[in-house]
Every structure is written in C-alpha cells, then in structure tokens.
Design a protein around this motif. Sequence first.
Motif, PDB file in Angstrom:
ATOM      1  N   SER A   1       0.888  -1.217  -0.053  1.00 45.49           N
ATOM      2  CA  SER A   1       0.096  -0.052  -0.234  1.00 45.49           C
ATOM      3  C   SER A   1       0.979   1.178   0.252  1.00 45.49           C
ATOM      4  O   SER A   1       0.307   2.216  -0.602  1.00 45.49           O
ATOM      5  CB  SER A   1      -0.649   0.011   1.324  1.00 45.49           C
ATOM      6  OG  SER A   1      -0.317  -0.231   2.524  1.00 45.49           O
ATOM      7  N   LEU A   2       2.113   0.935   0.680  1.00 45.38           N
ATOM      8  CA  LEU A   2       3.055   2.211   0.646  1.00 45.38           C
ATOM      9  C   LEU A   2       3.531   2.498  -0.626  1.00 45.38           C
ATOM     10  O   LEU A   2       3.987   3.587  -1.007  1.00 45.38           O
ATOM     11  CB  LEU A   2       3.913   1.860   1.860  1.00 45.38           C
ATOM     12  CG  LEU A   2       4.716   2.987   2.546  1.00 45.38           C
ATOM     13  CD1 LEU A   2       4.019   4.058   3.298  1.00 45.38           C
ATOM     14  CD2 LEU A   2       5.926   2.295   3.335  1.00 45.38           C
ATOM     15  N   LEU A   3       4.062   1.292  -1.407  1.00 51.59           N
ATOM     16  CA  LEU A   3       4.799   1.550  -2.567  1.00 51.59           C
ATOM     17  C   LEU A   3       3.811   1.478  -3.873  1.00 51.59           C
ATOM     18  O   LEU A   3       4.492   1.368  -4.976  1.00 51.59           O
ATOM     19  CB  LEU A   3       5.724   0.469  -2.554  1.00 51.59           C
ATOM     20  CG  LEU A   3       6.682   0.388  -1.499  1.00 51.59           C
ATOM     21  CD1 LEU A   3       7.651  -1.201  -1.343  1.00 51.59           C
ATOM     22  CD2 LEU A   3       7.915   1.578  -1.958  1.00 51.59           C
ATOM     23  N   LYS A   4       2.662   1.442  -3.648  1.00 49.95           N
ATOM     24  CA  LYS A   4       1.794   1.126  -4.736  1.00 49.95           C
ATOM     25  C   LYS A   4       1.807   2.169  -6.053  1.00 49.95           C
ATOM     26  O   LYS A   4       1.760   1.556  -7.248  1.00 49.95           O
ATOM     27  CB  LYS A   4       0.083   1.134  -4.431  1.00 49.95           C
ATOM     28  CG  LYS A   4      -0.367   2.250  -3.835  1.00 49.95           C
ATOM     29  CD  LYS A   4      -1.886   1.961  -3.653  1.00 49.95           C
ATOM     30  CE  LYS A   4      -2.670   3.181  -3.006  1.00 49.95           C
ATOM     31  NZ  LYS A   4      -2.334   3.451  -1.855  1.00 49.95           N
ATOM     32  N   ASN A   5       2.137   3.231  -5.626  1.00 50.18           N
ATOM     33  CA  ASN A   5       2.344   4.150  -6.876  1.00 50.18           C
ATOM     34  C   ASN A   5       3.721   4.474  -7.171  1.00 50.18           C
ATOM     35  O   ASN A   5       4.173   5.156  -8.006  1.00 50.18           O
ATOM     36  CB  ASN A   5       1.674   5.697  -6.431  1.00 50.18           C
ATOM     37  CG  ASN A   5       0.132   5.444  -6.229  1.00 50.18           C
ATOM     38  OD1 ASN A   5      -0.483   4.701  -6.822  1.00 50.18           O
ATOM     39  ND2 ASN A   5      -0.208   6.065  -5.060  1.00 50.18           N
ATOM     40  N   CYS A   6       4.578   3.424  -6.693  1.00 50.72           N
ATOM     41  CA  CYS A   6       6.026   3.591  -7.001  1.00 50.72           C
ATOM     42  C   CYS A   6       6.449   2.461  -8.039  1.00 50.72           C
ATOM     43  O   CYS A   6       6.164   1.422  -8.063  1.00 50.72           O
ATOM     44  CB  CYS A   6       6.999   3.520  -5.842  1.00 50.72           C
ATOM     45  SG  CYS A   6       8.692   3.672  -5.991  1.00 50.72           S
ATOM     46  N   ASP A   7       7.094   3.072  -9.247  1.00 54.64           N
ATOM     47  CA  ASP A   7       7.564   2.069 -10.307  1.00 54.64           C
ATOM     48  C   ASP A   7       8.937   1.518  -9.804  1.00 54.64           C
ATOM     49  O   ASP A   7       9.974   2.270  -9.918  1.00 54.64           O
ATOM     50  CB  ASP A   7       7.630   3.109 -11.484  1.00 54.64           C
ATOM     51  CG  ASP A   7       7.752   2.175 -12.621  1.00 54.64           C
ATOM     52  OD1 ASP A   7       7.585   0.834 -12.601  1.00 54.64           O
ATOM     53  OD2 ASP A   7       8.128   2.619 -13.768  1.00 54.64           O
ATOM     54  N   ILE A   8       8.992   0.315  -9.716  1.00 52.98           N
ATOM     55  CA  ILE A   8      10.257  -0.567  -9.085  1.00 52.98           C
ATOM     56  C   ILE A   8      10.595  -1.207  -9.907  1.00 52.98           C
ATOM     57  O   ILE A   8       9.906  -2.060 -10.717  1.00 52.98           O
ATOM     58  CB  ILE A   8      10.136  -1.189  -7.613  1.00 52.98           C
ATOM     59  CG1 ILE A   8       9.552  -0.111  -6.608  1.00 52.98           C
ATOM     60  CG2 ILE A   8      11.247  -1.855  -7.172  1.00 52.98           C
ATOM     61  CD1 ILE A   8       8.854  -0.933  -5.269  1.00 52.98           C
ATOM     62  N   SER A   9      12.061  -1.213 -10.518  1.00 55.74           N
ATOM     63  CA  SER A   9      12.545  -2.212 -11.103  1.00 55.74           C
ATOM     64  C   SER A   9      13.783  -2.822 -10.402  1.00 55.74           C
ATOM     65  O   SER A   9      14.466  -2.170  -9.660  1.00 55.74           O
ATOM     66  CB  SER A   9      13.088  -1.601 -12.548  1.00 55.74           C
ATOM     67  OG  SER A   9      13.849  -0.508 -12.279  1.00 55.74           O
TER      68      SER A   9
END
Length: 431
Positions: free
Chosen positions: A133-141
């Motif tokens: 929920s904290l990272l849901k809008n973050c684009d991680i690769s």
Amino acid sequence: LRFLMSSVLPCLWRGKYFSSGNEPAENNTVTPMLRHLIYKIKSTGPITVAEYMKEVLTNPAKGYYMNRDMLGEEGDFITSPEISQMFGELLGIWFISEWIAAGKNAAFQLVELGPGKGTLLGDILRVFSQLGSLLKNCDISLHLVEVSQKLSEIQALTLTEEKVPLERNAESPVYMKGVTKSGIPVSWYRDLQDVPKEYSFYLAHEFFDVLPVHKFQKTPHGWREVLVDIDPQVSDKLRFVLAPCATPAEAFIQNDETRDHVEVCPEAGVVIQELSQRISLTGGAALIADYGHDGTKTDTFRGFCGHRLHDVLTAPGTADLTADVDFSYLRRMSQGKVASLGPVEQQTFLRNMGIDVRLKILLDKTDDPSLRQQLLQGYNMLMNPMKMGERFNFLALVPHQRLHGRNHQTNARQSKPSPSPVAGFGELAWQ
C-alpha cells in the motif's frame, strides 16, 4: 632477484591460511587452474595476488565462481540471507525508510552487486509486497550485476520461478531479462557501468570481499608487493615471494600508513567512485555490508572450502578466496561526493533496525519447536559478537543534502544532538 616470503615474514605467514611448505603431497592437487597459473607464471614471471584472485575466481573457463553453485550447506560458505529471513527483511525496511526520507520518488531502481542465489533480494521483495500500500504508486525495477552465468540462472529461478520466460541476449549489456513473481521487471548485467543512471538504491552484500587485492609488506627497502610464484623445490606448487622493487599498485598505499602489511583493492575504489558519482547526480543511496575493518587489519587473505579454512595457494579453483574489506579505503574513495555513515557492526545495525522486535513477532506466530529453534539459531549467528555480530560491518552512502539541516542541529532543551536520520546508523524510536 626473488626473496622468499618466510625469510622476511617469520611470523605473519605461518598461519593456517597460508602454505607453510610442509603439507603432504596429496593436498597439492594439480587442478586445471593450477596448470593454467603455472603456465602463466612460467611465461611472464610471478603474478600479483590481485591477478591470482582474479584468475582463480572469475577466469571465464575455469574460475571458481563461473560455473558452480558455491553457496549454502552443500557449497563452501553460507551468507546471512541463508541463515535468517530477518536479515533481508530488515534491509528491505532500510531501503523503504530511505525512499520515504528522501521524498518518496515516483520510481526507483534496486540494484544489487553480486546477488548470490537471489535469497536476499527475495526477502527484500517480500517486504516490498507486504508494504504494497505504501509502494503502490512507485515504479520499481530490479537490476542485478552478476558475472557468473551459473549464479544468474539460480537467481532467476529464485526471483521469477520462471512464470514468464526469460529473455536472453549474450551480446547485449543486459544479458538476461525477466519478471519477478510479484511482477517487478528484473535485468542482469556483467558490469555496474551498464546499469541505467537513474534514481537507485544500491546493495552490496559480501560483494567487496571477493574483489582482487594487492598485498604489500614493509621492508628495510620500502614497500614491496607480495607476488605468487612457482616453488623451485616442487614444480607443481605455488609460493609467496616479494617483488624485488616497487610495483605500480604501491600508489594506492597512504603516505601516512603505519601498518607493516597492507591489502589494497583498486577495483573496490572504482566501484565506490561509480556509486558515489551516481548517487550525487541522481539521488538514492548505497548500503554495503561485508566482513571488514576500518583500516586497522593487516593480513586477511584466506580461502574457504566446504565451510572450512583452506590454504589459499592449494588446489586453486576449488575454493573461495576472500579478503576483509577496508572500510576506511571505501570512505576515502567516495572523495567527498556523498556522505558516508559507518561502518557500524552488524549487531548494532540490525538492533537499530529492530531485529529484536521482528524476532519476537516471528516467535509469537509459530508453535513449531523446530521453526522456533531455527529462528533463535539464525538470530544468534547474526548477532553474536563471536560469530557474525562484530565481524560484519555496514556502511551507507547517501547524498549530502539527505543529512543537511537535520543531523547537525541540537535541540536547545536537549544536551545531546538529535539522532542520525538514517535508519540503522542510530537508534530508531519505535512508535
């Protein structure tokens, strides 16, 4: 003119890590790597310890790391992530904590140097999923720097479970691509230089300790480099000798060096300069965890085979070679481009990150006696000063602006400065 090591170093080199010359012949196994090295030395003369390490560990045809799985109980050594899931979970929390502190960037690359079996990344990704929920809008690769083909295959299996077929292209800087089981894109590179220069968090766990070191001994004639040569008494045996005159790598020794024996790792300096440059330009942070010291130790070059110490010159190619990381050198090589924190001992870092709280939660969750035993044993291995607690250290590199304005002000009502804002390097207030 070649000097025998033992004539100059009466006590330093007689430890069990080094060849004393008295081993029975059956210990001196003639491996393909030994044949290769003997041919090389006969052709060009004695080689540096750095060249010896590089050949033994990463020679494309015969190198120890290139075609085998050396980790875990069946291998030659076990790393912290294999000991306890808590280690990776707390590192995952560290990266999220830095991401939040730096302003929750819309995207970040998680870059690991030498990811082993991928176990550590797996534990970190599990934390990322749990805090979705904290990272849901973050684009991680994910970006993995790995020279070993064998280990990259194991990492792919650990992280992707092959749910989506991997793309392979041996000619490209990105030699493999895939998607993790939680849907995060993952790419493999042979060199950090090839990883895109974007906002990134870098992780180097037990990466620097296997980079090649040059070894130097102080003599009445000044510094002399330790070289590897063929033993004149035994044609298929190697020995240490001292260079008869100064060698180029001596430039890496500090002018005010007080030790009489030093190990320097130019490759580590190159990696640190690259990381510092990237972090100063694009932000992010690097977390480095390794066996090491702060510029105090002398002779730490050793071998491991089947979880036991192994003579570094015997049966090359069959054992892991390693040297403790000099954290004072890493700090120096950042050249002030970034702020460095630490090194702090592993037991301090993990305690500051809340390992005791995490252990209690995990113990409360299980009634299985064998699982509880496993958790407690893992905790003991990571934290006990006699095991990994003090031998392992953590160093962080962060942008200067990350610390400015928060770390240097003292509250007028407090007698001591406010704690460090970087998790793990100061006590966390659990709320």
